[in-house]
Design a protein around this motif. Structure first.
Motif, PDB file in Angstrom:
ATOM      1  N   TYR A 297       7.169  10.204  -7.229  1.00 32.34           N
ATOM      2  CA  TYR A 297       6.588  10.303  -5.397  1.00 32.34           C
ATOM      3  C   TYR A 297       6.735   9.094  -5.544  1.00 32.34           C
ATOM      4  O   TYR A 297       6.070   8.292  -6.302  1.00 32.34           O
ATOM      5  CB  TYR A 297       5.334  10.114  -5.674  1.00 32.34           C
ATOM      6  N   ASN A 299       5.868   6.320  -1.822  1.00 33.97           N
ATOM      7  CA  ASN A 299       5.105   6.056  -0.770  1.00 33.97           C
ATOM      8  C   ASN A 299       4.857   4.795  -0.540  1.00 33.97           C
ATOM      9  O   ASN A 299       4.526   4.693   0.878  1.00 33.97           O
ATOM     10  CB  ASN A 299       3.707   6.970   0.075  1.00 33.97           C
ATOM     11  N   CYS A 314      -1.672   8.337  -3.418  1.00 33.61           N
ATOM     12  CA  CYS A 314      -0.501   9.000  -4.046  1.00 33.61           C
ATOM     13  C   CYS A 314      -1.260  10.345  -4.125  1.00 33.61           C
ATOM     14  O   CYS A 314      -0.536  11.009  -3.736  1.00 33.61           O
ATOM     15  CB  CYS A 314       0.510   8.994  -5.312  1.00 33.61           C
TER      16      CYS A 314
END
Ligand code: UT7
Length: 348
Positions: A297, A299, A314
């Motif tokens: 992931y 971001n 996250c």
């Protein structure tokens, strides 16, 4: 006549073993300041460019607290903890412990976690702050998990939060472009399903490398070789390239070490939730293990590097998006000042 004393005999009975218990992530939440600081905003005040920042870090914007609005670690962490408790449907009065992982708490004395516990209404909870910089939330997760697994505590809220905007020099283009403010929290509870919880964990530190990322409060804190006037006191000093090299190597080694402890391979893991330090660092680990994009992931483009806030932020986003499935294998990985590094491999 009194009977002669009997020799003391050892009981054959063993001390009772604690009941086997699983640990689950009962709820998660996060909080962000409203104010966005974009690369275009930074271009206006510093000798930098959107192109340089995106290429070197992957960051497009970050969030920053406004002190005049009363925003800081206390307010952000409190909001994240409230969201996690609501998600877990846990009454704050049932909390046994509040752990705040942060290096930018509003006060050192008392620990910011004490005020957070009081404001939550966690009247009977213990509370402490944990300082392991960017690795802080993963350290906290491991500690909380083992306290529950051992049977001493039942309900623990672990918060990761940093307001890095408080400690970066706004005129230092090496750090101000990188860091942002954020909080995330998780509520941990026991479960009868003993397959759930931590399968393997690591916590490490190498204090001999403290100079790579530190915050001096006095000139006496500045080691020989560092320019005393390079950055103002009370502001972060970072040897970016050194930390970068450390992070790339450590990231891979830590994943290898954790997988070996659990007897698993990278392919077995459903999701890696890693500290958002720099998109290039995340990408190099993803390539090294041949992972598809959706397993790592990212971001950082929206929030920058929020230190202890980044991993739980996250986690909270991923759970809200339904991407953390029941029974999934999830590995948390983080590294930062200390230098510290830590992992936590869960069956959730
Ligand atoms: O969370 C854990 C804590 N920190 C980290 O994980 C950070 C790890 N390190 C990094 O992410 C990277 O080292 C940075 C993003 C901080 C810096 O990227 P870099 O590719 O390592 O750049 P550098 O520090 O080696 O600097 C390269 C050049 C230098 O110019 P010269 O000497 O080559 O002329 C810097 O002065 O880039 C210059 N520079 C900038 N230029 C435009 C440094 N910062 C900037 C900037 N904008 N913001």
């Amino acid at each position: 006549m009194t009977a002669p004393p009997q020799p003391i005999r050892r009981s054959d009975a063993r001390p009772p073993t604690p009941p086997a218990v699983g640990v689950r992530l009962a709820g998660t939440g996060h909080a962000l300041p409203e104010t966005r600081l974009t690369n275009a905003d930074l271009e206006r005040v510093l000798d930098t460019s959107d192109e340089w920042i995106v290429q070197r870090t992957g960051i497009r914007e970050r969030r920053v607290c406004r002190r005049e609005r009363g925003e800081g670690v206390h307010s952000l962490a409190l909001d994240a903890a409230r969201a996690a408790l609501a998600d877990a449907r846990v009454d704050p009065a049932d909390l046994d412990l509040v752990i705040l992982s942060s290096v930018t708490g509003d006060t050192l004395v008392p620990a910011t976690s004490c005020r957070i516990a009081a404001d939550l209404g966690a009247d009977r909870a213990g509370a402490f702050d944990l300082a392991a910089a960017c690795s802080g939330f993963v350290y906290g997760l491991n500690i909380a998990h083992d306290l529950i697994r051992g049977g001493a505590y039942r309900t623990i809220c672990v918060i990761g939060c940093d307001a890095m905007s408080r400690i970066v020099d706004p005129s230092d283009r090496r750090t101000v472009i990188l860091f942002g403010d954020a909080a995330g929290a998780a509520v941990l509870r026991p479960t009868d399903d003993t397959s759930k919880g931590v399968l393997a964990q690591c916590m490490h530190a190498d204090g001999s490398r403290w100079r790579d990322l530190y915050l001096p409060h006095s000139r006496l804190d500045i080691p020989d070789g560092d320019d005393p006037d390079d950055t103002p006191l009370h502001c972060l000093r970072m040897r970016g390239r050194e930390v970068y090299k450390f992070a790339v190597i450590t990231f891979s080694d830590l994943i290898d070490e954790t997988l070996a402890k659990a007897g698993l391979v990278a392919d077995d893991i459903d999701l890696f939730i890693a500290h958002q330090s720099n998109a290039r660092i995340l990408e190099s680990a993803r390539e090294r293990f041949g992972l598809p994009e959706q397993k790592m992931y990212v971001n950082i483009d929206r929030y920058g590097n929020s230190s202890a806030g980044s991993v739980p932020l996250c986690l909270s986003e991923l759970r809200a998006a339904g991407r953390v499935g029941d029974g999934n294998l999830v590995m948390f990985v983080a590294f930062g000042a200390g230098l510290t590094w830590a992992s936590s491999l869960w069956r959730v």
